[in-house]
Design a protein around this motif. Structure first.
Motif, PDB file in Angstrom:
ATOM      1  N   LEU A 173       0.851  -1.175   0.000  1.00 36.13           N
ATOM      2  CA  LEU A 173       0.000   0.000   0.000  1.00 36.13           C
ATOM      3  C   LEU A 173       0.891   1.230   0.000  1.00 36.13           C
ATOM      4  CD1 LEU A 173      -2.893  -0.782   2.489  1.00 36.13           C
ATOM      5  CD2 LEU A 173      -3.068  -0.467   0.041  1.00 36.13           C
ATOM      6  N   TRP A 175       0.787   5.714  -1.485  1.00 30.55           N
ATOM      7  CA  TRP A 175       0.014   6.717  -2.205  1.00 30.55           C
ATOM      8  C   TRP A 175       0.938   7.763  -2.745  1.00 30.55           C
ATOM      9  CZ3 TRP A 175      -1.214   4.188   2.190  1.00 30.55           C
ATOM     10  CH2 TRP A 175      -2.372   3.405   2.130  1.00 30.55           C
ATOM     11  N   HIS A 247      -8.171   4.189  -5.160  1.00 27.27           N
ATOM     12  CA  HIS A 247      -7.950   2.850  -4.597  1.00 27.27           C
ATOM     13  C   HIS A 247      -9.008   1.990  -5.285  1.00 27.27           C
ATOM     14  CE1 HIS A 247      -7.048   0.074  -1.247  1.00 27.27           C
ATOM     15  NE2 HIS A 247      -8.316  -0.222  -1.272  1.00 27.27           N
ATOM     16  N   PRO A 273      -6.664   3.956   3.037  1.00 28.88           N
ATOM     17  CA  PRO A 273      -7.280   4.132   1.711  1.00 28.88           C
ATOM     18  C   PRO A 273      -8.425   5.151   1.735  1.00 28.88           C
ATOM     19  CG  PRO A 273      -6.954   1.807   2.175  1.00 28.88           C
ATOM     20  CD  PRO A 273      -6.658   2.546   3.454  1.00 28.88           C
TER      21      PRO A 273
END
Lengths: 322, 161
Positions: A173, A175, A247, A273
């Motif tokens: 994960l 971003w 996402h 998320p």
């Protein structure tokens, strides 16, 4: 027959109760029909004005590209998260192009976003940055964001977030609104990702959008009906408050932070998320500004994989949302 | 008698307008089981994403679940109000194990990488062809199903998974 003969004799000077009730019932039905129609028209007008705001934002980003050679940076947070202070972001950088130069001039580029010098800009309401349908929790009043070095400071809420790229559904994960994006493939980058020169993350040019500018999202909406300190703050450059990532799962395309958080927890993930979610109060979907300057309405039932691919500049994916 | 008729009449008039506000997408109940190398896969994320038509827009939103200790799951739709099931039609299915605690994928708190500490990379032990680059599909019948079963194959999972 008897009634008719009686009529001329008895003078009627009042409605009967039944007549009154029937009239009231008919009026109630008519109002019932009309009110939703009026509300729908009002919502349609709001949606259109919201699309117009995004159009102006999109054109301002284009103007920024014309005059400075690149799209504005999604945000400048030179670190992974948490304690790292930020510099400017996209919403501050396009102020001169939406005729808010007077506010832009008050932003001190040499100080951090969280510095006292930038308090004036942090607290400014910008009409173009607020969707008229935005009914986020807390209303349009100064609010302290949930996290980051600015969490003790007041920021003005807004409705629109830059598209920093796409994310994975699971590990790794990360971003593109902060250094955590470096864990992801470079093809996941969006047109307005975080800028961190030392890590090679610089603002993007039109020529880097190899998927085509009409297939790449630039700015979307994020509004939430609860959790006021997790909504959008246009001038808070730190990670995920003025910038989101797609996402690829439907719960991150909802105007409900708490529900998103609950769904993430049920999958064994934390709420990160959801901090990068998109969503609006328009019925059935959200408006998006696209890199070519156009604005599109994308329904909430969209294939989230396709939406993710539209969030990236260079995945080479074929995207065709209508 | 007249009053009764008036009430009935106005009720009849109002009914279709009241009813028109309701309705919407129907979600059919879906449950099943996930095995990995023939053993039940516990604690896995299961995501169903309706594929939709050519325009990429489906009849409803995606659904999710987490498998129990026997690898069984029951889908819930990602709607604003909790709704069980998945929208009928073709779905892309993604199955993954959530990242371990203490990695970038799953921090106990943001402090895990405060101060610009290098990030710990978490990788998914379940092969990407079942999640990020999923090739799994499933057709949800209009009436739902109890046998949405998936048997995954791949390298052995690390201990403790």
């Amino acid at each position: 027959m008897r009634y008719r003969t009686l009529m001329p004799l008895r003078h009627r000077d009042a409605f009967t109760l039944i007549e009154l009730l029937v009239v009231i019932a008919i009026i109630a039905v008519l109002i019932g029909l009309l009110v939703p129609a009026v509300q729908k028209v009002r919502e349609a007008a709001n949606r259109m004005q919201c699309a117009n705001n995004l159009k102006q934002i999109g054109l301002a980003c284009q103007s920024h590209h014309d005059s400075k050679g690149t799209f504005p940076p999604g945000g400048i947070t030179e670190g992974y998260c948490c304690a790292t202070q930020s510099k400017t972001n996209w919403a501050i950088e396009i102020l001169p192009f939406i005729e808010m130069d007077s506010i832009y001039k008050r932003y001190d580029q040499n100080s951090f976003n969280e510095a006292a010098a930038n308090q004036f800009v942090r607290e400014q309401p910008i009409k173009t940055y607020n969707c008229p349908s935005d009914a986020s929790a807390g209303g349009n009043v100064l609010t302290k964001p949930n996290s980051g070095p600015g969490s003790g400071l007041n920021y003005m809420p807004s409705s629109y977030r830059a598209v920093s790229g796409r994310a994975n559904i699971t590990a790794p994960l990360g971003w593109w609104d902060n250094g955590e994006g470096l864990a992801l493939p470079a093809t996941y980058k969006g047109a307005m990702h975080t800028v961190w020169a030392a890590q090679g993350l610089t603002p993007e040019r039109m020529s880097n959008i190899t998927d085509g500018t009409s297939n790449t999202l630039l700015v979307g909406e994020y509004q939430t009906k609860n959790t006021a300190d997790r909504r959008t703050f246009w001038a808070y450059a730190y990670t995920s408050y003025a910038s989101s990532s797609v996402h690829p799962a439907s719960h991150t395309y909802l105007n409900d932070f708490a529900r998103c958080e609950a769904i993430s927890a049920q999958q064994g993930l934390d709420n990160r998320p959801c901090r990068r979610a998109f969503g609006s109060f328009h019925s059935g979907g959200s408006n998006w500004a696209v890199c070519d300057g156009s604005v599109r309405f994308i329904p909430e039932t969209v294939d989230m994989n396709m939406l993710s691919n539209m969030a990236t500049m260079s995945g080479g994916e074929v995207v065709n949302i209508n | 008698m007249k009053k009764l008729m008036a009430t009935v009449l106005s009720g009849l008039l109002a009914a279709p307008f009241m009813a028109s506000g309701c309705g919407g997408t129907t979600y059919a109940p879906v449950s099943g089981k996930v095995t990995y190398n023939d053993a039940p896969l516990a604690g896995a994320q299961v995501l169903f994403q309706p594929v939709g038509g050519q325009g990429g827009v489906a009849a409803g939103v995606g659904s999710f679940a987490k498998t129990d200790s026997e690898g069984r799951f029951k889908l819930e739709a990602s709607t604003a109000t909790p709704t069980a099931g998945a929208v009928p039609g073709r779905h892309q299915v993604r199955i993954a194990l959530p990242p371990a605690k203490g990695t970038i994928g799953q921090q106990d708190s943001d402090a895990a990488n405060a101060g610009g500490k290098p990030i710990t990379q978490a990788t998914n032990p379940v092969p990407a062809e079942y999640n990020e680059k999923s090739t799994l599909t499933f057709d949800v019948p209009p009436g739902g199903t109890q046998s949405a079963d998936f048997s995954l194959k791949g390298p052995p999972l690390p201990k403790g998974k």
